[in-house]
Design an enzyme around this catalytic site. Structure first.
Site, PDB file in Angstrom:
ATOM      1  N   GLU A  91       0.869  -1.180   0.000  1.00 23.25           N
ATOM      2  CA  GLU A  91       0.000   0.000   0.000  1.00 23.25           C
ATOM      3  C   GLU A  91       0.904   1.227   0.000  1.00 23.25           C
ATOM      4  OE1 GLU A  91      -3.937   1.444   2.425  1.00 23.25           O
ATOM      5  OE2 GLU A  91      -2.166   0.889   3.566  1.00 23.25           O
ATOM      6  N   GLU A 101      -9.584   3.327  -0.056  1.00 22.77           N
ATOM      7  CA  GLU A 101     -10.491   3.245   1.091  1.00 22.77           C
ATOM      8  C   GLU A 101     -10.773   4.602   1.722  1.00 22.77           C
ATOM      9  OE1 GLU A 101      -6.425   2.567   3.073  1.00 22.77           O
ATOM     10  OE2 GLU A 101      -7.404   2.124   1.162  1.00 22.77           O
TER      11      GLU A 101
END
Length: 691
Positions: free
Chosen positions: A470, A476
């Site tokens: 990530e 998100e």
């Protein structure tokens, strides 16, 4: 590149591109604790030069083969006053420079503690810069765009306040750092092969526009503990007059060591779904119970009162397995399956998870058998909550448990403050931990997806089981925060992705979060107005523009079942490639990329824009000139807009060949996704030729 010594014996280097100065003479060296510095009083004792030209094939990647072609200069420096020697090794590629410090074994330089590295990047102008604040803990900021001289920690959006763990450096920026000069040159500064060393941040001197390396400290303020012989990571500077050349550069990969894994046939690029997004949008929870102040050892988890929202239960997991099997996905990620989520966040707690004990409603054995019967692999989730010492103690037991229950891939997480207390996410101790996990998972033949790690530096060449990370602001954030602005995904490929693939989790179809607020089984919250800051068509395009061999269809199955025509692109798009062509690119504005699927005569194109409406031009001259193709275009509808009408899209199919040029209308915050498959006789009769 040229090298010299100042009158004070300071190492200096400078870099130019097509007669234009990129780096003015900049100083090199290191400062040590309790020892004379290694940045001056040198003489040159030896100079070696060589040429290298070879080709290697990655286990997976954006292209089938990679050329490694450079000129090398190695300068041996001698410090007479201390009787010490160091080497500075330079590798000059057609698209940039890599250099590092090397410390041979010697009597007067055995153990050392680095106080600071003083590598300078003396820039030749006040360039346009795409940056996030220097921060020892996190990379999850929205990017700012400003002149180099205007960089300031006070220039930040509300996005900073959504990040739970921060340690900002005054006047500091993170790498990869992307810049554009007034006369159209593109410059990228980063590092390669970050091993046994702290991550490099950069601190700006606004008077002379010089960036100086700033290493992440430990709890005592030290930057690295070294023993000779030793080499630092490579410092990298990429330069071109074409933005596309920055995106296609393989210099960072080439500066990493070859694979340490002898047998790699078990490493598989993966497309997956998972129990994850429903927790971010609030229709489910990671925790099984709402009780708190629980201890890992001594709690009878079977006696806790279920909250009725726990998403990682057996029934729900089977639903995802069925969906994956039906639509040809390789795996199902399950988050929240293991005990400890009731008391995991923000406590700086040592014993949080054991990574082997499931909640009472999650039947590990039954799900292993069920997934295997459907030819689907479950993907394990190991959230450490920053308690890394706990994870280090339990890794072997966790990986053994995974293999016993059919898990061949793990997503790790490091949310929160690090234990050992006082360490930072990007310091030497944690860098070593992340690399240990990559090596250890490889021993168990487990693939790795690391979240909240130090930013990647090309180590997926050395550990090809390390599929993705990530290490940036992912999709998100669109679920519950101010979100990611439309330009975000046009900047990330020039910054974060320069070091390696990102698990960005694209594919959100229910763009407006109010839809999910209405589905929440608790609290009866009013709509919050949050949304993904793209159109639906752009979410499809991200599967091509945001490179990763690990790609998630991140939304809930029911979101796809309502739009199966658009979902077809996610089903079709590849995750491993033989070739990549950058058709057009400008950081912060737009990107159009074409990729050829591994071992297939199929191409996929992704085109994305920032907040501005535009028309993308995609020449198909990369296609086989002897064949015709069916081009299926997934496009923004004429009325589409990332904020006002994000889910309006159109799908059209045409016959094309290598002489075709597609004109793609892109809405504000929008995109287009195209699949190109070889046409058969029936296709030629069914579809019109593109004009």
């Amino acid at each position: 590149m040229s090298f010299s010594l100042s009158t004070a014996g300071e190492p200096l280097y400078q870099l130019s591109y097509k007669t234009k100065t990129i780096i003015k003479p900049g100083k090199l060296g290191l400062l040590l604790n309790d020892a004379d510095p290694l940045n001056a009083n040198f003489t040159i004792s030896k100079i070696d030069s060589s040429k290298h030209d070879s080709t290697w094939e990655p286990v997976w990647g954006e292209v089938k083969s990679i050329r490694n072609n450079y000129n090398e200069l190695t300068v041996t420096l001698y410090q007479k006053s201390t009787n010490r020697s160091i080497l500075i090794r330079f590798r000059l590629f057609n698209d940039g420079l890599g250099f590092r410090y090397e410390f041979p074994k010697q009597a007067n330089l055995q153990h050392m503690v680095v106080k600071e590295e003083v590598t300078e990047f003396a820039l030749a102008g006040d360039h346009k810069t795409f940056w996030i604040p220097g921060d020892y803990e996190t990379n999850e900021y929205v990017y700012s765009t400003s002149k180099l001289s205007e960089i300031s920690p006070t220039i930040r959006s509300a996005s900073a306040d959504e990040i739970s763990t921060r340690a900002v450096i005054p006047d500091g920026v993170q790498t990869p750092l992307m810049m554009k000069t007034a006369d159209g040159l593109y410059i990228n500064i980063h590092e390669a092969a970050l091993v046994n060393y702290s991550a490099m941040h950069l601190v700006l001197n606004k008077q002379n526009l010089t960036l100086t390396s700033h290493l992440v400290p430990d709890a005592r303020g030290n930057k690295a503990y070294l023993q000779t012989p030793f080499s630092t990571p490579w410092r990298t500077i990429l330069v071109s007059d074409k933005a596309a050349d920055i995106l296609t550069s393989k210099t960072i990969l080439n500066l990493n060591e070859p694979s340490k894994i002898e047998t790699t046939d078990w490493i598989k690029p993966t497309k997956y779904v998972g129990i994850w997004w429903e927790m971010h949008v609030g229709t489910g929870s990671w925790n099984y119970s709402d009780e708190s102040n629980l201890k890992l050892d001594g709690t009878d988890w079977s006696k806790l009162k279920p909250n009725g929202r726990h998403a990682a239960n057996t029934t729900n997991t089977k639903r995802y397995i069925d969906f994956a099997a039906q639509h040809g996905f390789d795996g199902v990620l399950v988050e929240g399956w293991n005990v400890g989520w009731e008391d995991w966040f923000g406590q700086w707690k040592e014993e949080v998870f054991d990574f082997t004990t499931p909640y009472p409603d999650f039947d590990v054995k039954a799900l292993h058998q069920y997934a295997a019967s459907k030819n689907v692999k479950l993907i394990m989730h190991h959230e450490t909550s920053g308690s890394v010492t706990n994870y280090e103690r339990r890794m072997d037991a966790a990986f053994t448990f995974m293999k016993e229950n059919g898990y061949d891939a793990v997503k790790t997480g490091y949310v929160g403050r690090i234990i050992p207390r006082g360490e930072f996410h990007d310091g030497q101790w944690m860098v070593n931990h992340f690399n240990r996990v990559a090596a250890r998972t490889a021993q168990y033949k487990i693939m790795l997806d690391a979240h909240e790690p130090v930013r990647p530096t090309g180590l997926h060449r050395t550990y090809p089981n390390w599929l993705a990370s990530e290490a940036a602001r992912g999709n998100e954030f669109n679920a519950w925060s101010v979100g990611n602005p439309p330009e975000h995904e046009t900047i990330l490929p020039f910054t974060r992705l320069m070091g390696g693939p990102m698990d960005y989790t694209p594919g959100i179809f229910e763009i407006k979060m109010d839809y999910y607020v209405a589905q929440r089984p608790f609290n009866n919250q009013s709509p919050n107005g949050n949304q993904v800051h793209t159109t639906l068509a752009k979410q499809l395009a991200l599967y091509v523009t945001m490179y990763s061999p690990l790609q998630m269809a991140a939304d809930l199955p029911e979101a796809y079942e309502k739009r199966m025509d658009a979902f077809q692109f996610i089903k079709d798009v590849a995750v491993d490639w033989d070739d990549t062509q950058i058709l057009e690119a400008e950081p912060g504005d737009y990107i159009t990329i074409a990729r050829k699927a591994k071992n297939k005569n199929e191409w996929f194109i992704g085109s994305i824009s920032d907040e501005n409406k535009r028309t993308s031009s995609a020449s198909l001259n990369f296609l086989d000139s002897k064949k015709k193709y069916v081009a299926t275009l997934y496009m923004d509808a004429p009325t589409a807009h990332w904020k006002d009408n994000p889910m309006a899209y159109e799908i059209k199919s045409f016959i094309v060949d290598s002489t075709s040029t597609l004109k793609l209308p892109i809405a504000p915050g929008g995109g287009a996704a195209i699949s190109l498959k070889e046409a058969n006789a029936a296709d030629l009769k069914k579809f019109k030729r593109y004009k």
